[in-house]
Each structure stands twice: as structure tokens, then as C-alpha cells.
Design a protein around this motif. Structure first.
Motif, PDB file in Angstrom:
ATOM      1  N   TRP A 298       8.037  11.841   1.010  1.00 27.85           N
ATOM      2  CA  TRP A 298       8.528  13.067   0.410  1.00 27.85           C
ATOM      3  C   TRP A 298       8.851  14.195   1.673  1.00 27.85           C
ATOM      4  O   TRP A 298       8.223  13.497   2.748  1.00 27.85           O
ATOM      5  N   SER A 299       9.541  14.771   1.570  1.00 30.10           N
ATOM      6  CA  SER A 299      10.177  15.847   2.409  1.00 30.10           C
ATOM      7  C   SER A 299      10.486  16.878   2.142  1.00 30.10           C
ATOM      8  O   SER A 299      10.342  16.805   0.815  1.00 30.10           O
ATOM      9  N   THR A 300      10.900  18.111   2.585  1.00 33.06           N
ATOM     10  CA  THR A 300      11.674  19.365   1.972  1.00 33.06           C
ATOM     11  C   THR A 300      12.505  18.664   1.650  1.00 33.06           C
ATOM     12  O   THR A 300      13.075  19.778   0.863  1.00 33.06           O
ATOM     13  N   ASP A 301      13.447  17.921   1.857  1.00 28.30           N
ATOM     14  CA  ASP A 301      14.556  17.008   1.588  1.00 28.30           C
ATOM     15  C   ASP A 301      14.542  16.362   0.295  1.00 28.30           C
ATOM     16  O   ASP A 301      15.411  16.940  -0.900  1.00 28.30           O
ATOM     17  N   GLN A 302      13.644  15.883  -0.151  1.00 24.61           N
ATOM     18  CA  GLN A 302      13.214  15.098  -1.040  1.00 24.61           C
ATOM     19  C   GLN A 302      11.402  15.400  -1.838  1.00 24.61           C
ATOM     20  O   GLN A 302      10.502  14.563  -1.178  1.00 24.61           O
ATOM     21  N   PRO A 303      11.330  16.023  -1.899  1.00 25.06           N
ATOM     22  CA  PRO A 303      10.497  17.480  -2.813  1.00 25.06           C
ATOM     23  C   PRO A 303       9.564  16.488  -3.732  1.00 25.06           C
ATOM     24  O   PRO A 303      10.262  15.109  -4.260  1.00 25.06           O
TER      25      PRO A 303
END
Ligand code: NI
Length: 323
Positions: A298-303
Motif C-alpha cells: 500500500w502507498s498514498t496512491d494505493q491506500p
């Protein structure tokens, strides 16, 4: 959609650990399934367990019922007679769940002797001498296989190799012997009975030993409703990801729907399908584990798609719906 066949020896002997791990993850990402050959048990060890399974299921019904699986609740051990288990897909959201036609199989479930929440239910030793010892030995051999697979999964996710191990001590696993009796093809076609209706597995991963009969199918994650055969590949196990791995991976690895139907192309002699034997081993995290999306998925683009969930809470809900 293609399920890869991966030679696990290259992981076990250390010659190509990372590449093998990547192959496994790639197949799981696209299908939720992968075949492993050279997974760490010999053909003889596996065949011996199938022999025990056949001996067990050929006992008279009254004998098998000396180790009865409880009729309801969340205690899954011992012998289930044909059509006792209802396979229900518990919905993630919404409030209805579907009941499939009765599942024409009998099974025997074995857990760890250290699992106080679900004590084993054994036959009297005299009913099948040696069975208890052999099943427990096989259970723990499977746990060794599991640990190696979990190491590979961790590497494939870019985590340190032992990442999953602390959550999987082996005491919460389940070895299940299954026998699908010979059945009229017609009763499957008309949907009066099923062998095993569609479901996902509520564990981290499952691996399956199957005989040469076939009939396992997996739903194509890209085309809901389209099922693809997972034919037996000699000397290999079929590995599939379960609900917990899906949550851990933030949906990057699916827990795909699968079922058991009439084997494709099988000529049913006298209208009858042959018996089928299979042995799944369900690998589950400890009940106190809180599953949260793993780093890197997960990341800010892929919460994160999921709130953290306790394994205990989730399992009790799913288990209780199946009987
Ligand atoms: Ni399953």
C-alpha cells in the motif's frame, strides 16, 4: 489464465530462492493458485496418507460415527458424514448468504493436539490402529512444508524471509481427509447434489494433495462466473491463497473462488462418476493475530482497502456458518 508449475527444489536447496519466490507470487497474483513440485515430501509419504484415508473411509458408518464431528458450532474435528457440511460463502458485506446443494463428500478433520480451542476427536485406537499417530505425523510434516512456503511468500513480497513465521506456529492448522463417493453424474448435472460448491478458503494458504480423478476448478478473477480446471499434476501440490493472505496483501493476491465438479471429459461408466480422494492442509495464523496490510502493498496512491481484523473474530463468524 494459466496456473504456473513451479519447481520448489530451487527454493529449498537455495539455488534460486528469489526467482522461485517471484514465480510463486506471480502465479498467485494472477490466479490465486500455483502448483509446486518437489515441495519437500516424498511420494511415499503422501501415498501413505492416502492409504490411511482409504482405510478410514472404508470403515462401516457406525465405526466412523464413533468420532462424530459436532453437528453445529465452531468445533471442526472428527468425522463428517456425506452431506453434513454445508458450504456457505459468507459475504464480506450485505446480509444474505447463499446455501448450496448438499455436498456429497465425507471428511475427517485433524488438528494439533496443542489446540485447546478445538480438541481432536479420534476414533477408538482399536477401530483403526495407527491412524492417530500417522495423521499427527503427517500434520507436522505438512507444517514444515508450510514454513518453507511462507518463507518464499515473504521473499516474494519483498519482506524478510521469516516475516510470516511468527504468526504461523502450526497449532491452528487443519488437515482434512476427504472422500467424494462415487456418484451419479445426473445428480450433479441437475444440481441435486454437489461435490464441493464454490467457496474461498478462510486461511492464509491451503495446499492440496489430490488423486488422479480431477474436478477441481477455480474462478477466473478477471471473468467472474468463468471457472477453469485445475487438473491433477503428478507429484505436485496445488497451493492456493486464502482470505487472510488476500487481506494481508491488500488485494494484490486474490483468494479465488474454487469448487469441485464432475471431472471434464470423464466418461461416467453406467452414469456413475468414480470416487475421488483429496487431502487439503489449511494453514492459518494464530487466533490473536491482527491482520493488517503488509508493508509494500500500500502507498498514498494505493491506500489500504481493509481495516485491521482479528483472526479470531473473523474465523468464528465464517466457521459457524458452515454447519
Ligand atoms: Ni477450498
Amino acid at each position: 489464465m494459466s496456473i504456473q508449475i513451479v519447481d520448489f527444489a530451487c527454493f529449498l536447496d537455495g539455488s534460486a530462492k528469489r526467482q522461485t519466490a517471484d514465480q510463486i507470487i506471480a502465479s498467485l497474483r494472477s490466479t490465486g493458485f500455483v502448483y509446486l513440485r518437489n515441495f519437500g515430501l516424498s511420494n511415499e509419504e503422501v501415498q501413505m496418507m492416502f492409504d490411511w484415508s482409504k482405510r478410514l473411509f472404508s470403515l462401516p458408518h457406525e465405526t466412523k460415527m464413533l468420532a462424530p464431528h459436532p453437528e453445529s458450532g465452531t468445533h471442526h474435528r472428527g468425522y463428517s458424514y456425506p452431506c453434513q457440511e454445508k458450504v456457505i460463502q459468507y459475504p464480506e458485506s450485505g446480509n444474505s448468504f447463499t446455501v448450496a446443494p448438499p455436498s456429497m463428500k465425507e471428511s475427517f478433520e485433524v488438528g494439533s493436539e496443542d489446540d485447546d480451542s478445538m480438541p481432536n476427536i479420534w476414533l477408538p485406537e482399536s477401530a483403526l490402529p495407527g491412524f492417530k499417530e500417522a495423521s499427527l505425523a503427517f500434520y507436522w510434516k505438512c507444517h514444515e512444508v508450510e514454513k518453507n512456503i511462507l518463507r518464499a511468500l515473504a521473499l516474494g513480497f519483498g519482506l524478510e524471509e521469516k516475516w510470516f513465521l511468527r504468526y504461523h506456529e502450526g497449532t491452528d492448522n487443519q488437515l482434512r481427509l476427504q472422500h467424494y463417493p462415487s456418484i451419479a453424474l445426473e445428480s450433479l448435472k441437475t444440481n441435486k447434489l454437489t461435490r464441493m460448491s464454490g467457496h474461498t478458503d478462510f486461511d492464509t494458504l491451503t495446499f492440496l494433495f489430490q488423486d488422479s480423478i480431477g474436478g477441481l476448478e477455480v474462478e477466473d478473477p478477471n471473468q467472474p462466473g468463468r471457472f477453469v480446471a485445475v487438473p491433477p499434476v503428478p507429484n505436485s501440490i496445488v497451493l492456493n491463497s486464502g482470505d487472510f493472505l488476500q487481506r494481508w496483501s491488500n488485494d494484490t493476491v486474490p483468494s479465488t473462488m474454487h469448487r469441485v465438479v464432475a471431472p471434464p471429459g470423464m466418461v461416467a461408466e453406467g452414469g456413475m462418476l468414480p470416487d475421488r480422494y483429496s487431502i487439503p492442509y489449511f494453514c492459518a495464523p494464530g487466533m490473536s493475530t491482527i491482520i493488517d496490510c503488509i508493508p509494500g502493498t500500500w502507498s498514498t496512491d494505493q491506500p489500504k482497502k481493509y481495516e485491521p481484523v482479528s483472526v479470531g473474530e473473523y474465523s468464528v463468524k465464517r466457521f459457524a456458518a458452515n454447519y
